[in-house]
Design a protein around this motif. Structure first.
Motif, PDB file in Angstrom:
ATOM      1  N   SER A  72       0.821  -1.209   0.000  1.00  0.00           N
ATOM      2  CA  SER A  72       0.000   0.000   0.000  1.00  0.00           C
ATOM      3  C   SER A  72       0.860   1.265   0.000  1.00  0.00           C
ATOM      4  CB  SER A  72      -0.925  -0.011   1.220  1.00  0.00           C
ATOM      5  OG  SER A  72      -1.777   1.105   1.209  1.00  0.00           O
ATOM      6  N   LEU A  73       1.977   1.240   0.729  1.00  0.00           N
ATOM      7  CA  LEU A  73       2.878   2.400   0.704  1.00  0.00           C
ATOM      8  C   LEU A  73       3.474   2.620  -0.679  1.00  0.00           C
ATOM      9  CD1 LEU A  73       4.787   2.074   4.106  1.00  0.00           C
ATOM     10  CD2 LEU A  73       3.159   3.848   3.461  1.00  0.00           C
ATOM     11  N   LEU A  74       3.804   1.549  -1.365  1.00  0.00           N
ATOM     12  CA  LEU A  74       4.351   1.696  -2.717  1.00  0.00           C
ATOM     13  C   LEU A  74       3.289   2.221  -3.684  1.00  0.00           C
ATOM     14  CD1 LEU A  74       6.500  -1.560  -2.986  1.00  0.00           C
ATOM     15  CD2 LEU A  74       7.293   0.775  -2.583  1.00  0.00           C
ATOM     16  N   VAL A  75       2.066   1.760  -3.527  1.00  0.00           N
ATOM     17  CA  VAL A  75       0.996   2.238  -4.408  1.00  0.00           C
ATOM     18  C   VAL A  75       0.670   3.703  -4.130  1.00  0.00           C
ATOM     19  CG1 VAL A  75      -1.442   1.916  -5.000  1.00  0.00           C
ATOM     20  CG2 VAL A  75       0.044  -0.071  -4.713  1.00  0.00           C
ATOM     21  N   GLU A  76       0.655   4.111  -2.868  1.00  0.00           N
ATOM     22  CA  GLU A  76       0.312   5.479  -2.468  1.00  0.00           C
ATOM     23  C   GLU A  76       1.556   6.311  -2.179  1.00  0.00           C
ATOM     24  OE1 GLU A  76      -2.687   6.568  -2.548  1.00  0.00           O
ATOM     25  OE2 GLU A  76      -3.720   4.647  -2.857  1.00  0.00           O
TER      26      GLU A  76
ATOM     27  N   VAL B  28     -14.388   3.053   4.899  1.00  0.00           N
ATOM     28  CA  VAL B  28     -15.118   4.300   5.078  1.00  0.00           C
ATOM     29  C   VAL B  28     -14.095   5.422   5.137  1.00  0.00           C
ATOM     30  CG1 VAL B  28     -16.670   5.619   6.555  1.00  0.00           C
ATOM     31  CG2 VAL B  28     -16.994   3.139   6.295  1.00  0.00           C
ATOM     32  N   GLY B  29     -14.204   6.403   4.232  1.00  0.00           N
ATOM     33  CA  GLY B  29     -13.229   7.476   4.144  1.00  0.00           C
ATOM     34  C   GLY B  29     -13.445   8.549   5.180  1.00  0.00           C
ATOM     35  N   GLY B  30     -12.431   9.431   5.331  1.00  0.00           N
ATOM     36  CA  GLY B  30     -12.481  10.529   6.279  1.00  0.00           C
ATOM     37  C   GLY B  30     -11.120  11.182   6.385  1.00  0.00           C
ATOM     38  N   SER B  31     -10.981  12.078   7.361  1.00  0.00           N
ATOM     39  CA  SER B  31      -9.719  12.797   7.558  1.00  0.00           C
ATOM     40  C   SER B  31      -8.793  11.987   8.456  1.00  0.00           C
ATOM     41  CB  SER B  31      -9.992  14.163   8.191  1.00  0.00           C
ATOM     42  OG  SER B  31     -10.642  13.999   9.447  1.00  0.00           O
ATOM     43  N   LEU B  32      -7.488  12.023   8.128  1.00  0.00           N
ATOM     44  CA  LEU B  32      -6.475  11.289   8.862  1.00  0.00           C
ATOM     45  C   LEU B  32      -5.418  12.252   9.392  1.00  0.00           C
ATOM     46  CD1 LEU B  32      -5.886   8.246   6.466  1.00  0.00           C
ATOM     47  CD2 LEU B  32      -7.008   8.202   8.692  1.00  0.00           C
ATOM     48  N   PRO B  33      -4.712  11.903  10.445  1.00  0.00           N
ATOM     49  CA  PRO B  33      -3.603  12.741  10.907  1.00  0.00           C
ATOM     50  C   PRO B  33      -2.521  12.840   9.833  1.00  0.00           C
ATOM     51  CG  PRO B  33      -4.242  11.144  12.582  1.00  0.00           C
ATOM     52  CD  PRO B  33      -4.968  10.770  11.338  1.00  0.00           C
ATOM     53  N   PRO B  34      -1.822  13.972   9.763  1.00  0.00           N
ATOM     54  CA  PRO B  34      -0.803  14.151   8.717  1.00  0.00           C
ATOM     55  C   PRO B  34       0.484  13.400   9.029  1.00  0.00           C
ATOM     56  CG  PRO B  34      -0.884  16.086  10.110  1.00  0.00           C
ATOM     57  CD  PRO B  34      -1.979  15.183  10.595  1.00  0.00           C
ATOM     58  N   LEU B  35       0.381  12.112   9.199  1.00  0.00           N
ATOM     59  CA  LEU B  35       1.545  11.272   9.455  1.00  0.00           C
ATOM     60  C   LEU B  35       1.829  10.470   8.192  1.00  0.00           C
ATOM     61  CD1 LEU B  35       3.515  10.523  11.744  1.00  0.00           C
ATOM     62  CD2 LEU B  35       2.007   8.607  12.290  1.00  0.00           C
ATOM     63  N   PRO B  36       3.038  10.511   7.664  1.00  0.00           N
ATOM     64  CA  PRO B  36       3.316   9.868   6.366  1.00  0.00           C
ATOM     65  C   PRO B  36       2.963   8.389   6.319  1.00  0.00           C
ATOM     66  CG  PRO B  36       5.107  11.342   6.940  1.00  0.00           C
ATOM     67  CD  PRO B  36       4.204  11.289   8.135  1.00  0.00           C
ATOM     68  N   VAL B  37       3.163   7.660   7.406  1.00  0.00           N
ATOM     69  CA  VAL B  37       2.898   6.222   7.367  1.00  0.00           C
ATOM     70  C   VAL B  37       1.411   5.935   7.185  1.00  0.00           C
ATOM     71  CG1 VAL B  37       2.573   5.913   9.853  1.00  0.00           C
ATOM     72  CG2 VAL B  37       3.522   4.041   8.497  1.00  0.00           C
ATOM     73  N   LEU B  38       0.550   6.885   7.547  1.00  0.00           N
ATOM     74  CA  LEU B  38      -0.883   6.685   7.365  1.00  0.00           C
ATOM     75  C   LEU B  38      -1.300   6.839   5.911  1.00  0.00           C
ATOM     76  CD1 LEU B  38      -2.348   8.483  10.501  1.00  0.00           C
ATOM     77  CD2 LEU B  38      -1.938   6.044  10.145  1.00  0.00           C
ATOM     78  N   GLY B  39      -0.365   7.201   5.044  1.00  0.00           N
ATOM     79  CA  GLY B  39      -0.670   7.195   3.615  1.00  0.00           C
ATOM     80  C   GLY B  39      -0.947   5.794   3.095  1.00  0.00           C
TER      81      GLY B  39
ATOM     82  N   THR C  46       1.192  10.138  -2.188  1.00  0.00           N
ATOM     83  CA  THR C  46       0.569  10.703  -0.988  1.00  0.00           C
ATOM     84  C   THR C  46       1.555  10.756   0.171  1.00  0.00           C
ATOM     85  OG1 THR C  46      -1.557   9.797  -1.695  1.00  0.00           O
ATOM     86  CG2 THR C  46      -1.353  10.450   0.611  1.00  0.00           C
ATOM     87  N   VAL C  47       2.350   9.703   0.333  1.00  0.00           N
ATOM     88  CA  VAL C  47       3.358   9.682   1.404  1.00  0.00           C
ATOM     89  C   VAL C  47       4.392  10.785   1.195  1.00  0.00           C
ATOM     90  CG1 VAL C  47       5.157   8.294   2.485  1.00  0.00           C
ATOM     91  CG2 VAL C  47       3.022   7.221   1.786  1.00  0.00           C
ATOM     92  N   GLY C  48       4.818  10.983  -0.041  1.00  0.00           N
ATOM     93  CA  GLY C  48       5.781  12.053  -0.315  1.00  0.00           C
ATOM     94  C   GLY C  48       5.218  13.434  -0.033  1.00  0.00           C
ATOM     95  N   GLY C  49       3.928  13.652  -0.360  1.00  0.00           N
ATOM     96  CA  GLY C  49       3.305  14.935  -0.056  1.00  0.00           C
ATOM     97  C   GLY C  49       3.232  15.201   1.439  1.00  0.00           C
ATOM     98  N   LEU C  50       2.990  14.163   2.243  1.00  0.00           N
ATOM     99  CA  LEU C  50       2.967  14.349   3.691  1.00  0.00           C
ATOM    100  C   LEU C  50       4.357  14.626   4.250  1.00  0.00           C
ATOM    101  CD1 LEU C  50       0.460  11.520   4.690  1.00  0.00           C
ATOM    102  CD2 LEU C  50       0.038  13.983   4.660  1.00  0.00           C
TER     103      LEU C  50
END
Length: 506
Positions: free
Chosen positions: A221-225, A282-293, A228-232
């Motif tokens: 999942s980290l490789l696919v996203e 279920v989508g929503g807002s997440l903390p701005p922590l890169p691993v949560l990408g 998003t991880v780089g933006g965080l």
């Protein structure tokens, strides 16, 4: 006189108590044991506090902050390592990283394992466990006092006292139990039934496979996203911010892996208003922590049947390992014991990995669902696999028994084996090497020339020597005809010569 007799009796009782090891003198450890117990009690705590002090001071200096409240931050960090929720300026931080806690468990378990041996007595084991728990509890009491004092200077609120002591007791008791059990296992396992002993290794393999599956899902999942991880990570604003976000992501990585493992087993992981499951997200807002990408967006769709093959394969592996180690009904007990142990550990990890996260709400892994589904998958699939393996093993044993009984009833006789055909065996004949058998057999006899004196010297020429040495005679076997003998001379190992008048050979 009576006092003297009583004093003598008391001294005799003390002497016998010291000799048998049951009196008050036997309860006092010797200096070497006392130093070992002190090391078990305070060495991991001392090393941890030194490392925390250095890290906090460096962080405060790098952030151009004063050192006010340094001791309060060190005390709060000590409690955070033991999963005690920390309250800063009214915000509760209950989701704490698991890597420091795992390091503390490893250090305490290693110290306890080195303080005992296989021949240690029960009293020795209890002393080591008591020291491993008592020392950290003392440090916890000091930390609570420091936090209460620092709360007047910084926005740090004292935690719940009962929760603080409870978590520290749980972590160190678990670590001490693991360390002592590893060393004393050869002694303790002798009192356990065979199915319980054999359930340990398959259970460990199954638990490792579950965590490995969660880690694999997070990596993919980290490789696919990765965008998003780089933006965080870019939100760090500089090298210090980037390094801080990276360190936090690494520290919280085990929490994310446990959440992914819970989702793979059919459970649910919630981060605030975000829910992750193989049956739908279920989508929503997440903390701005890169691993949560690594948290996927949208519903799982048709991918959930493929993800449910993970617990299915792990259950098959558990049943196979258990069926190979034990046979019969004990294999079922082994599978169920291993599945129950892995389920309990999964539930504990699910409980520890969650907590309050301030304004983002609650991070929760439904721990009882995680543990129950783990036990159900491993137990059900593992039992079926163990039964199938036991059936195949029993069928193979029956086939081997049938073959053995057939061999006993119908032994291989020498006449049934293929042997080279021979025309007429010669009794008392010496064995002839293979490939060198002659086509004809000559019955030769050494005859001495009567004209030659017995004591005369042998002539020097070869012809005279040949006349003296050999007088040969060839005979035909009376049983074999001439035609048959000639045919066998070409094909057999021994052939007969045709009958005829024999003349001495010169």
């Amino acid at each position: 006189m009576v006092d003297r007799v009583q004093r003598r009796a008391a001294r005799g009782d003390e002497r016998r108590s010291a000799e048998t090891g049951r009196g008050p003198q036997a309860r006092v450890p010797d200096p070497d044991e006392a130093w070992a117990l002190l090391a078990v009690a305070f060495r991991p705590a001392a090393v941890t506090i030194v490392l925390l002090s250095a890290l906090i001071v460096v962080t405060l200096v790098a952030a151009n902050s004063d050192l006010t409240g340094t001791f309060g931050a060190i005390a709060a960090s000590w409690l955070a390592i033991h999963q005690v929720p920390v309250t800063v300026d009214g915000t509760v931080l209950g989701v704490l990283p698991l890597i420091p806690t795992a390091g503390m468990v490893w250090a305490v378990a290693r110290g306890c394992a080195g303080a005992v041996d296989v021949a240690s007595s029960r009293r020795r084991v209890l002393r080591v466990v008591g020291a491993a728990v008592g020392g950290p509890l003392v440090i916890t009491a000091i930390s609570l006092a420091v936090i209460a004092d620092a709360s007047a200077v910084i926005a740090l609120w004292p935690p719940n006292t009962l929760a603080a002591f409870g978590w520290v007791l749980f972590v160190h008791l678990l670590a001490a139990g693991l360390g002592v059990a590893v060393t004393m296992w050869p002694t303790w396992s002798a009192d356990l039934p065979a199915w319980a002993r054999n359930a340990v290794r398959p259970g460990l393999r199954a638990f490792t496979a579950i965590i490995g599956a969660g880690a694999a899902l997070v990596t993919v999942s980290l490789l696919v996203e990765w965008s998003t991880v780089g933006g965080l990570l870019e939100r760090g604003d500089g090298v210090v911010g980037l390094l801080g976000l990276t360190v936090l992501s690494v520290l919280y990585l085990p929490n994310v892996v446990i959440g992914a493992a819970a989702a793979a087993m059919g459970g649910t992981a919630d981060i605030g208003n975000v829910s992750v499951s193989v049956f739908g997200n279920v989508g929503g807002s997440l903390p701005p922590l890169p691993v949560l990408g690594a948290v996927p967006d949208g519903a799982a769709g048709g991918a959930w049947p493929a993800l449910l093959t993970i617990p299915l394969l792990i259950g098959v592996m558990l049943g196979r390992d258990s069926g190979r180690r034990v046979a019969g009904q004990e294999a079922l007990f082994t599978v169920l014991a291993a599945a129950a142990g892995v389920g309990v550990v999964a539930a504990i990890l699910g409980l520890v990995a969650g907590g309050e996260l301030g304004a983002f709400g609650t991070v929760r892994i439904t721990w009882w669902v995680f543990g129950g589904l783990t036990f159900a998958w491993l137990g059900f699939v593992g039992v079926i696999t163990a039964v199938v393996i036991a059936w195949f093993r029993g069928r193979g044993a029956d086939d081997d028994a049938d073959e053995a009984s057939t061999d006993e009833e119908e032994p291989h006789l020498p006449g049934e084996e293929e042997v080279p055909a021979i025309a007429a065996p010669v009794p008392d004949a010496s064995p002839i090497p293979a490939g060198k058998a002659p086509g004809r057999v000559i019955d030769a006899e050494l005859v001495e020339d009567p004209e030659t004196p017995a004591g005369a010297a042998a002539p020097e020429d070869d012809e005279a020597q040949a006349e003296v040495v050999v007088d040969a005679e060839v005979e035909e076997d009376p049983v074999t005809t001439g035609s048959d003998a000639s045919g066998e001379a070409d094909h057999g190992a021994e052939g007969d010569l045709p009958r005829g008048s024999a003349t001495p050979s010169d």
